[in-house]
Design a protein around this motif. Sequence first.
Motif, PDB file in Angstrom:
ATOM      1  N   HIS A 391      31.071 -23.018  46.508  1.00 54.19           N
ATOM      2  CA  HIS A 391      31.040 -22.784  47.723  1.00 54.19           C
ATOM      3  C   HIS A 391      29.744 -22.144  48.495  1.00 54.19           C
ATOM      4  O   HIS A 391      29.630 -22.170  49.563  1.00 54.19           O
ATOM      5  CB  HIS A 391      32.312 -21.856  48.055  1.00 54.19           C
ATOM      6  N   THR A 392      28.994 -21.385  47.704  1.00 51.97           N
ATOM      7  CA  THR A 392      27.896 -21.009  48.204  1.00 51.97           C
ATOM      8  C   THR A 392      26.793 -22.066  48.499  1.00 51.97           C
ATOM      9  O   THR A 392      26.103 -21.963  49.436  1.00 51.97           O
ATOM     10  CB  THR A 392      27.299 -19.850  47.220  1.00 51.97           C
ATOM     11  N   MET A 393      27.008 -23.167  47.613  1.00 49.68           N
ATOM     12  CA  MET A 393      26.036 -24.201  47.941  1.00 49.68           C
ATOM     13  C   MET A 393      26.354 -24.822  49.188  1.00 49.68           C
ATOM     14  O   MET A 393      25.336 -25.230  50.048  1.00 49.68           O
ATOM     15  CB  MET A 393      26.412 -25.308  46.913  1.00 49.68           C
ATOM     16  N   ARG A 394      27.444 -25.146  49.558  1.00 51.40           N
ATOM     17  CA  ARG A 394      27.990 -25.566  50.796  1.00 51.40           C
ATOM     18  C   ARG A 394      27.474 -24.906  52.026  1.00 51.40           C
ATOM     19  O   ARG A 394      26.829 -25.255  52.989  1.00 51.40           O
ATOM     20  CB  ARG A 394      29.434 -25.739  50.979  1.00 51.40           C
ATOM     21  N   LEU A 395      27.449 -23.575  51.723  1.00 47.58           N
ATOM     22  CA  LEU A 395      26.983 -22.601  52.874  1.00 47.58           C
ATOM     23  C   LEU A 395      25.347 -22.592  53.062  1.00 47.58           C
ATOM     24  O   LEU A 395      24.973 -22.874  54.182  1.00 47.58           O
ATOM     25  CB  LEU A 395      27.318 -21.093  52.494  1.00 47.58           C
ATOM     26  N   ILE A 396      24.806 -22.689  51.947  1.00 48.93           N
ATOM     27  CA  ILE A 396      23.231 -22.778  52.267  1.00 48.93           C
ATOM     28  C   ILE A 396      22.774 -24.054  52.570  1.00 48.93           C
ATOM     29  O   ILE A 396      21.942 -24.372  53.364  1.00 48.93           O
ATOM     30  CB  ILE A 396      22.696 -22.604  50.645  1.00 48.93           C
ATOM     31  N   THR A 397      23.213 -25.290  52.215  1.00 48.29           N
ATOM     32  CA  THR A 397      23.025 -26.501  52.563  1.00 48.29           C
ATOM     33  C   THR A 397      23.292 -26.707  54.237  1.00 48.29           C
ATOM     34  O   THR A 397      22.513 -27.317  54.967  1.00 48.29           O
ATOM     35  CB  THR A 397      23.803 -27.832  52.003  1.00 48.29           C
ATOM     36  N   SER A 398      24.496 -26.149  54.661  1.00 46.21           N
ATOM     37  CA  SER A 398      24.707 -26.250  55.929  1.00 46.21           C
ATOM     38  C   SER A 398      23.852 -25.350  56.894  1.00 46.21           C
ATOM     39  O   SER A 398      23.062 -26.036  57.903  1.00 46.21           O
ATOM     40  CB  SER A 398      26.113 -25.457  56.273  1.00 46.21           C
ATOM     41  N   GLN A 399      23.443 -24.461  56.103  1.00 43.48           N
ATOM     42  CA  GLN A 399      22.290 -23.529  57.090  1.00 43.48           C
ATOM     43  C   GLN A 399      21.018 -24.167  57.006  1.00 43.48           C
ATOM     44  O   GLN A 399      20.462 -24.069  57.979  1.00 43.48           O
ATOM     45  CB  GLN A 399      22.245 -22.033  56.018  1.00 43.48           C
ATOM     46  N   ILE A 400      20.734 -24.783  55.909  1.00 44.72           N
ATOM     47  CA  ILE A 400      19.175 -25.593  56.051  1.00 44.72           C
ATOM     48  C   ILE A 400      19.270 -26.776  57.058  1.00 44.72           C
ATOM     49  O   ILE A 400      18.413 -26.832  57.875  1.00 44.72           O
ATOM     50  CB  ILE A 400      18.995 -26.210  54.512  1.00 44.72           C
ATOM     51  N   LEU A 401      20.496 -27.408  57.017  1.00 45.23           N
ATOM     52  CA  LEU A 401      20.714 -28.332  58.167  1.00 45.23           C
ATOM     53  C   LEU A 401      20.664 -27.770  59.587  1.00 45.23           C
ATOM     54  O   LEU A 401      19.939 -28.500  60.507  1.00 45.23           O
ATOM     55  CB  LEU A 401      22.174 -29.205  58.210  1.00 45.23           C
ATOM     56  N   GLN A 402      21.236 -26.509  59.762  1.00 45.11           N
ATOM     57  CA  GLN A 402      21.227 -25.965  61.034  1.00 45.11           C
ATOM     58  C   GLN A 402      19.698 -25.660  61.232  1.00 45.11           C
ATOM     59  O   GLN A 402      19.342 -25.714  62.707  1.00 45.11           O
ATOM     60  CB  GLN A 402      21.956 -24.834  61.044  1.00 45.11           C
ATOM     61  N   ASP A 403      18.979 -25.125  60.372  1.00 49.01           N
ATOM     62  CA  ASP A 403      17.697 -24.796  60.666  1.00 49.01           C
ATOM     63  C   ASP A 403      16.584 -25.821  60.974  1.00 49.01           C
ATOM     64  O   ASP A 403      15.896 -25.850  62.098  1.00 49.01           O
ATOM     65  CB  ASP A 403      16.959 -24.053  59.495  1.00 49.01           C
ATOM     66  N   LEU A 404      16.916 -26.960  60.513  1.00 50.63           N
ATOM     67  CA  LEU A 404      16.003 -28.401  60.733  1.00 50.63           C
ATOM     68  C   LEU A 404      16.413 -28.783  62.036  1.00 50.63           C
ATOM     69  O   LEU A 404      15.635 -29.318  62.651  1.00 50.63           O
ATOM     70  CB  LEU A 404      16.455 -29.170  59.739  1.00 50.63           C
ATOM     71  N   THR A 405      17.737 -28.664  62.457  1.00 48.41           N
ATOM     72  CA  THR A 405      18.196 -29.228  63.785  1.00 48.41           C
ATOM     73  C   THR A 405      17.664 -28.399  64.784  1.00 48.41           C
ATOM     74  O   THR A 405      17.331 -28.848  66.051  1.00 48.41           O
ATOM     75  CB  THR A 405      19.552 -29.219  63.898  1.00 48.41           C
ATOM     76  N   THR A 406      17.627 -27.063  64.685  1.00 51.14           N
ATOM     77  CA  THR A 406      17.043 -26.227  65.801  1.00 51.14           C
ATOM     78  C   THR A 406      15.705 -25.728  65.951  1.00 51.14           C
ATOM     79  O   THR A 406      15.242 -25.350  66.862  1.00 51.14           O
ATOM     80  CB  THR A 406      18.100 -24.910  65.736  1.00 51.14           C
ATOM     81  N   ASN A 407      14.829 -25.711  64.754  1.00 55.17           N
ATOM     82  CA  ASN A 407      13.714 -25.263  64.729  1.00 55.17           C
ATOM     83  C   ASN A 407      12.728 -26.301  65.647  1.00 55.17           C
ATOM     84  O   ASN A 407      12.590 -27.434  65.361  1.00 55.17           O
ATOM     85  CB  ASN A 407      13.111 -25.320  63.120  1.00 55.17           C
ATOM     86  N   LYS A 408      11.895 -25.312  66.311  1.00 56.24           N
ATOM     87  CA  LYS A 408      11.043 -26.344  67.204  1.00 56.24           C
ATOM     88  C   LYS A 408       9.817 -26.821  66.660  1.00 56.24           C
ATOM     89  O   LYS A 408       9.194 -27.593  67.215  1.00 56.24           O
ATOM     90  CB  LYS A 408      10.819 -25.256  68.352  1.00 56.24           C
ATOM     91  N   ASP A 409       9.581 -26.296  65.347  1.00 57.13           N
ATOM     92  CA  ASP A 409       8.501 -26.723  64.730  1.00 57.13           C
ATOM     93  C   ASP A 409       8.697 -28.199  63.900  1.00 57.13           C
ATOM     94  O   ASP A 409       7.986 -28.728  63.513  1.00 57.13           O
ATOM     95  CB  ASP A 409       8.139 -25.754  63.579  1.00 57.13           C
ATOM     96  N   VAL A 410       9.911 -28.671  63.945  1.00 61.81           N
ATOM     97  CA  VAL A 410      10.348 -29.786  63.118  1.00 61.81           C
ATOM     98  C   VAL A 410      10.326 -30.960  64.168  1.00 61.81           C
ATOM     99  O   VAL A 410      10.799 -30.915  65.253  1.00 61.81           O
ATOM    100  CB  VAL A 410      11.539 -29.826  62.537  1.00 61.81           C
ATOM    101  N   TYR A 411       9.328 -31.850  63.753  1.00 58.45           N
ATOM    102  CA  TYR A 411       8.895 -32.901  65.040  1.00 58.45           C
ATOM    103  C   TYR A 411       9.047 -34.121  64.112  1.00 58.45           C
ATOM    104  O   TYR A 411       7.880 -34.355  63.017  1.00 58.45           O
ATOM    105  CB  TYR A 411       8.005 -32.736  65.649  1.00 58.45           C
ATOM    106  N   TRP A 412       9.911 -35.156  64.266  1.00 64.33           N
ATOM    107  CA  TRP A 412       9.715 -36.499  63.494  1.00 64.33           C
ATOM    108  C   TRP A 412       9.062 -37.498  64.181  1.00 64.33           C
ATOM    109  O   TRP A 412       8.887 -38.517  63.840  1.00 64.33           O
ATOM    110  CB  TRP A 412      11.249 -36.946  63.085  1.00 64.33           C
TER     111      TRP A 412
END
Length: 412
Positions: A391-412
């Motif tokens: 259950h902790t894995m799911r929380l951490i993976t979700s947080q990583i996805l959230q960070d990548l979606t909202t972080n302004k330094d991430v530009y594809w």
Amino acid sequence: MSVLIIAVATESGVPIFSRKRGTNEGVQFSTIASLHGINMFSKCHNLSMISTQVDNGTILWKEYCKSVTLIGIATGGLECDLELLLSCVHDVMIFCIGKKELDTLKNIDQIKRDLRQCYPILDYLLESLDPNAVSSPLPTLVLDLIQSVLCPQAQQLQQALDNYAEKVTGRWACLSIHGHLVATSSDFYELDTREARLMLLLAAAQDGAPLRDTPVYLPQMSPNVAFRAVTCKLLSDVYILVVCGATPSLSEIDEIVLQCWEGFTQLIKEAKLAYPRNFPVSISFESCVLGVLIVNINRRRCVFSRHLHPTQKGRGMAGTHRLDILRTFYVTSARGLAPELKTLEGENKDIEELLGCMSETYWCSEYHKCHAQRSENLLCCVLYASTVPTHTMRLITSQILQDLTTNKDVYW
């Protein structure tokens, strides 16, 4: 890991080339003849020899355009993607000499000589698949994605690439650091994913040449008419590649490079600092995360990192082992969360719809755990320590996805 690729003329059985990586011994002519003979014997009886299993490995036959047959022998984890590897090898052959020459094979001796120019790219491709290759710091995690680096400087570098491409009357341009895609011109994604990967392989196989002019054929867009690819070394392990017309000359391009890129030296040096972590410093990871693979499904790009915690050493698992685990997890399980990336021939539509409804999958073992989760256009595969609860894995993976979606330094 070991892999051996053999190319033979389908009708005559004449060997065209063989390339190997790993512990495989060199192949004798009699062995090549036997392998090709098995395939021809099957065809004479209206059968197709697809593959067979050997000790700890697989042999695969793949015929292209009824002229060239590629035989692949792989052990140590590459068996599941061997067909894709053979397809990549065929693309490299077209990339170097064109589809028409391969289809006709009018003069096999001349074809064999012409294909020598693709050896550096083939050798680099095979070597980069081996996580234990000491001489290659540029591992290729998967064959159907473009390995990339995410850095805050990518947007400014894209503007510089657009300007540079316009100056040299080019159409597609990209900048790579250590063989990883960092920035592209605005229309670069008109290219097929396989063509974009060939461009990166071409740049990586330049052996440090400061400026090089290479005729190339694009397997999907222009397999019979050559384009001109100009590769320029800006800094150590930093290359720009542009596909342009017959003009300007190399000497003129050398001057244009100086004009366009002289003011971006510091910016490129800052972008280089993102490697080998491959993520902006503003994105942090929990200490239990041992490795991450992020896939941008629409762009067919991926970012892999096993260097998430530079201040923490001796984390109990070798970096090459982490790469192998994540690659195997993605190829055998996580890729199913994104059916758009790979649709098997004859795949049942009901199975495809079922895969499309899935959003998570995970592995658990005594030594490690893997978890993958999809959120819209992003697929996140994470390697965890074995002590992390599910259950902790799911929380951490979700947080990583959230960070990548909202972080302004991430530009594809």
